[in-house]
Design a protein around this motif. Sequence first.
Motif, PDB file in Angstrom:
ATOM      1  N   THR A  30      -1.313 -10.721   3.397  1.00  0.00           N
ATOM      2  CA  THR A  30      -0.412 -11.424   4.299  1.00  0.00           C
ATOM      3  C   THR A  30      -0.530 -10.895   5.727  1.00  0.00           C
ATOM      4  N   ASN A  31      -0.634  -9.587   5.888  1.00  0.00           N
ATOM      5  CA  ASN A  31      -0.766  -9.029   7.229  1.00  0.00           C
ATOM      6  C   ASN A  31      -2.078  -9.424   7.887  1.00  0.00           C
ATOM      7  N   SER A  52       2.174  -4.540  -2.662  1.00  0.00           N
ATOM      8  CA  SER A  52       1.430  -3.939  -1.549  1.00  0.00           C
ATOM      9  C   SER A  52       0.109  -4.673  -1.318  1.00  0.00           C
ATOM     10  N   LYS A  53      -0.531  -5.140  -2.390  1.00  0.00           N
ATOM     11  CA  LYS A  53      -1.772  -5.918  -2.234  1.00  0.00           C
ATOM     12  C   LYS A  53      -1.478  -7.258  -1.552  1.00  0.00           C
ATOM     13  N   ILE A  54      -0.397  -7.910  -1.988  1.00  0.00           N
ATOM     14  CA  ILE A  54      -0.017  -9.176  -1.354  1.00  0.00           C
ATOM     15  C   ILE A  54       0.329  -8.941   0.115  1.00  0.00           C
ATOM     16  N   LEU A 114     -14.264 -14.165   8.252  1.00  0.00           N
ATOM     17  CA  LEU A 114     -13.769 -12.875   8.721  1.00  0.00           C
ATOM     18  C   LEU A 114     -12.433 -12.524   8.065  1.00  0.00           C
ATOM     19  N   PHE A 115     -11.585 -13.537   7.876  1.00  0.00           N
ATOM     20  CA  PHE A 115     -10.311 -13.294   7.184  1.00  0.00           C
ATOM     21  C   PHE A 115     -10.557 -12.768   5.774  1.00  0.00           C
ATOM     22  N   ILE A 116     -11.452 -13.392   5.041  1.00  0.00           N
ATOM     23  CA  ILE A 116     -11.752 -12.947   3.675  1.00  0.00           C
ATOM     24  C   ILE A 116     -12.374 -11.558   3.692  1.00  0.00           C
ATOM     25  N   ALA A 117     -13.280 -11.292   4.623  1.00  0.00           N
ATOM     26  CA  ALA A 117     -13.926  -9.975   4.694  1.00  0.00           C
ATOM     27  C   ALA A 117     -12.915  -8.877   5.007  1.00  0.00           C
ATOM     28  N   PHE A 118     -12.035  -9.117   5.973  1.00  0.00           N
ATOM     29  CA  PHE A 118     -11.022  -8.118   6.313  1.00  0.00           C
ATOM     30  C   PHE A 118     -10.016  -7.933   5.173  1.00  0.00           C
ATOM     31  N   SER A 119      -9.652  -9.029   4.501  1.00  0.00           N
ATOM     32  CA  SER A 119      -8.720  -8.913   3.371  1.00  0.00           C
ATOM     33  C   SER A 119      -9.311  -8.051   2.272  1.00  0.00           C
ATOM     34  N   VAL A 120     -10.554  -8.323   1.905  1.00  0.00           N
ATOM     35  CA  VAL A 120     -11.205  -7.533   0.857  1.00  0.00           C
ATOM     36  C   VAL A 120     -11.363  -6.086   1.312  1.00  0.00           C
ATOM     37  N   GLY A 121     -11.695  -5.881   2.588  1.00  0.00           N
ATOM     38  CA  GLY A 121     -11.840  -4.521   3.108  1.00  0.00           C
ATOM     39  C   GLY A 121     -10.543  -3.735   3.028  1.00  0.00           C
ATOM     40  N   PHE A 122      -9.428  -4.352   3.422  1.00  0.00           N
ATOM     41  CA  PHE A 122      -8.146  -3.650   3.356  1.00  0.00           C
ATOM     42  C   PHE A 122      -7.684  -3.434   1.913  1.00  0.00           C
ATOM     43  N   LEU A 123      -7.987  -4.383   1.032  1.00  0.00           N
ATOM     44  CA  LEU A 123      -7.651  -4.187  -0.376  1.00  0.00           C
ATOM     45  C   LEU A 123      -8.440  -3.024  -0.966  1.00  0.00           C
TER      46      LEU A 123
END
Length: 172
Positions: free
Chosen positions: A55-56, A49-51, A92-101
């Motif tokens: 990915t999304n 689920s984290k991956i 922004l990709f890294i920020a959104f990824s960390v936010g969703f995680l």
Amino acid sequence: YPFAPLISFAFNTLQIWMDGHKLLKLHRRPLPLEVRNIGIWEDIFQILSKIGCVTNVALCFFVVDISPIFLNPRYEEDGRRDYQAVKMKLGLFIAFSVGFLLLTTVIEQLFTPVSTAVRVQRARQTIYQQCVLGDRETSAFVNEADAAPDDNSDLASGGHDDSFDIMAALRG
């Protein structure tokens, strides 16, 4: 060969009998056992689920390209992409990824799956523990050895027994 059908019939009948014996006597279904959780598969599902979250977000930023919503794409005079915009997109990709995680981790911690049966069993264990330690009076409980036999004739005819409610006993 005239006896070939008869021999074939005998061997097929024997094969069916041996298969039935194996299925019924030798290879039985495993007994269902109650387990605490699904073991290592729970960790595997959490990792997947984290991956999936990362990915999304990557699909949204790099394939669908929703980054113009957040920043204006800038190009230099010769048509090359501005590297500052690429850095912003990656940031922004890294920020959104960390936010969703973080969001998925918070949701996992807030909503732990506990069934009604587990809650009832935990309540029973608390009552047993209180009775054993002497924190709870046991006179309200029925000693099954001293109890008179029940007349269950109305239950045999489809009646309903309202004399004992386990949830009321657990609350009380």
